[in-house]
Write a protein that holds these residues in place. Structure first.
Motif, PDB file in Angstrom:
ATOM      1  N   LEU A 133       0.834  -1.205   0.000  1.00  0.00           N
ATOM      2  CA  LEU A 133       0.000   0.000   0.000  1.00  0.00           C
ATOM      3  C   LEU A 133       0.868   1.255   0.000  1.00  0.00           C
ATOM      4  N   ALA A 134       1.869   1.273   0.881  1.00  0.00           N
ATOM      5  CA  ALA A 134       2.763   2.427   0.945  1.00  0.00           C
ATOM      6  C   ALA A 134       3.566   2.587  -0.334  1.00  0.00           C
ATOM      7  N   ASP A 135       3.936   1.469  -0.942  1.00  0.00           N
ATOM      8  CA  ASP A 135       4.749   1.504  -2.162  1.00  0.00           C
ATOM      9  C   ASP A 135       4.002   2.162  -3.317  1.00  0.00           C
ATOM     10  N   VAL A 136       2.772   1.724  -3.559  1.00  0.00           N
ATOM     11  CA  VAL A 136       2.043   2.304  -4.694  1.00  0.00           C
ATOM     12  C   VAL A 136       1.617   3.739  -4.393  1.00  0.00           C
ATOM     13  N   MET A 137       1.391   4.049  -3.124  1.00  0.00           N
ATOM     14  CA  MET A 137       1.114   5.437  -2.755  1.00  0.00           C
ATOM     15  C   MET A 137       2.305   6.318  -3.114  1.00  0.00           C
ATOM     16  N   THR A 138       3.497   5.830  -2.859  1.00  0.00           N
ATOM     17  CA  THR A 138       4.718   6.574  -3.171  1.00  0.00           C
ATOM     18  C   THR A 138       4.884   6.757  -4.679  1.00  0.00           C
ATOM     19  N   VAL A 139       4.629   5.693  -5.438  1.00  0.00           N
ATOM     20  CA  VAL A 139       4.723   5.784  -6.898  1.00  0.00           C
ATOM     21  C   VAL A 139       3.715   6.799  -7.429  1.00  0.00           C
ATOM     22  N   GLN A 140       2.517   6.782  -6.887  1.00  0.00           N
ATOM     23  CA  GLN A 140       1.489   7.718  -7.337  1.00  0.00           C
ATOM     24  C   GLN A 140       1.907   9.161  -7.051  1.00  0.00           C
ATOM     25  N   GLU A 141       2.470   9.403  -5.882  1.00  0.00           N
ATOM     26  CA  GLU A 141       2.929  10.753  -5.556  1.00  0.00           C
ATOM     27  C   GLU A 141       4.019  11.211  -6.518  1.00  0.00           C
ATOM     28  N   SER A 142       4.921  10.309  -6.876  1.00  0.00           N
ATOM     29  CA  SER A 142       6.063  10.681  -7.717  1.00  0.00           C
ATOM     30  C   SER A 142       5.718  10.809  -9.189  1.00  0.00           C
ATOM     31  N   LEU A 143       4.842   9.937  -9.677  1.00  0.00           N
ATOM     32  CA  LEU A 143       4.592   9.858 -11.112  1.00  0.00           C
ATOM     33  C   LEU A 143       3.203  10.327 -11.530  1.00  0.00           C
ATOM     34  N   GLY A 144       2.347  10.624 -10.549  1.00  0.00           N
ATOM     35  CA  GLY A 144       1.067  11.237 -10.858  1.00  0.00           C
ATOM     36  C   GLY A 144      -0.072  10.288 -11.156  1.00  0.00           C
ATOM     37  N   SER A 145       0.229   9.067 -11.516  1.00  0.00           N
ATOM     38  CA  SER A 145      -0.814   8.085 -11.785  1.00  0.00           C
ATOM     39  C   SER A 145      -0.201   6.704 -11.636  1.00  0.00           C
ATOM     40  N   LEU A 146      -1.048   5.689 -11.638  1.00  0.00           N
ATOM     41  CA  LEU A 146      -0.571   4.318 -11.478  1.00  0.00           C
ATOM     42  C   LEU A 146      -0.861   3.440 -12.688  1.00  0.00           C
TER      43      LEU A 146
END
Length: 311
Positions: A133-146
């Motif tokens: 959960l924390a990992d994809v939250m971090t990716v979303q913050e950095s890259l704007g979408s998943l």
């Protein structure tokens, strides 16, 4: 009763809602707003394994939400002094939520099976859903979408990798595991993911250099996990060419983010230069453990607040 043991228990829409709530609560915290959403609620942390991030993030997160926590170690006698059923039902009389960090996933499944209190898996040998959960939250913050993003895991097909494979399938992301032969993810787990998400884009390759050529995020973890110490020498030999260093990062896109669930053995699976680089999100990723778990706890215990306050 709702539990969170693997992520299979929730739908992709549920997952996206948890992430939305997590983002909302993080933004509120940054703005100085700490609403007591879980006032007078109690979470028990039942841990068989050592922990820094899981323990501190849950304890701090619950406090920020207005609730309290209890740390339960070996002294409570889980599975030793009384039947698992009695232990779980008695615990359910006292607390609103239990976070289990266990050596065997079967023990967490058994506890949840009694349906005496909601259970969150804080880590088992099978999977680590809170980390994912924390990992994809971090990716979303950095890259704007998943959706459509490519996450490459360089290392052992361990519990963290398995949770990442599942969460990527749930969010329409690509997942690649780059590992030596013999260190792949569990075949039964992958079959379960494929059955639940037939369109999942999951692959396993042996060459880490080709695995990162179009990666949006590059993830690694220790080569030897807790309980595998006797295999350490063999694992070091097997993974010697799987270090996330400058040579590997030169093959990746310049926008690729670097992730590690920590603790890291610097100079082994990842170099100082990479983990401390401008491409690294590792420290924010660790901080997002708390934010993601706050969203999860609120989703489990106070959905009326979410419906009223998170749009």
């Amino acid at each position: 009763m709702q539990h969170l043991l693997t992520l299979f228990e929730i739908s992709p829409d549920d997952l996206k809602r948890v992430l939305q709530v997590s983002m909302d609560l993080k933004a509120r915290l940054v703005a100085g707003d700490r609403p007591p959403i879980l006032a007078q609620h109690m979470v028990a942390l039942l841990f068989e394994k050592p922990s820094l991030r899981t323990r501190v993030s849950f304890e701090t997160g619950m406090a920020q939400l207005g609730g309290a926590s209890l740390f339960l170690g070996d002294d409570v006698g889980w599975g030793k002094r009384e039947s698992p059923s009695d232990f779980t039902h008695v615990l359910g009389e006292f607390v609103d939520l239990v976070v289990c960090r266990a050596k065997s996933h079967d023990r967490v499944e058994q506890m949840a099976g009694f349906n005496a209190v909601p259970i969150i898996n804080g880590l088992t040998d099978l999977c680590h859903p809170c980390q994912a959960l924390a990992d994809v939250m971090t990716v979303q913050e950095s890259l704007g979408s998943l959706e459509g993003k490519h996450l490459t895991f360089v290392g052992d097909g361990n519990n963290v990798a398995q949770s990442l494979a599942l969460i990527c399938a749930m969010l329409d992301m690509r997942f690649t595991l780059a590992c030596p032969e013999g260190y792949e993810m569990d075949s039964d787990w992958l079959a379960r993911v494929a059955n639940a998400y037939p369109k999942a884009k999951i692959e396993t390759v042996n060459d880490p250099m080709t695995a990162v050529t179009d990666a949006d995020a590059i993830y690694t973890d220790v080569w030897t996990s807790m309980g595998q110490e006797s295999e350490d020498a063999a694992r070091k030999r097997a993974f010697a060419s799987y270090q996330v260093g400058d040579k590997l990062m030169a093959k990746a896109p310049s926008h690729a983010r670097v992730l590690h669930c920590l603790p890291a053995i610097r100079g082994q699976e990842i170099t100082d230069e990479v983990i401390d680089s401008s491409q690294s999100d590792v420290i924010r990723q660790a901080g997002n453990r708390m934010h993601a778990q706050k969203g999860l706890m609120v989703w489990l215990l106070n959905r009326p607040w979410i419906d009223k306050n998170v749009t």
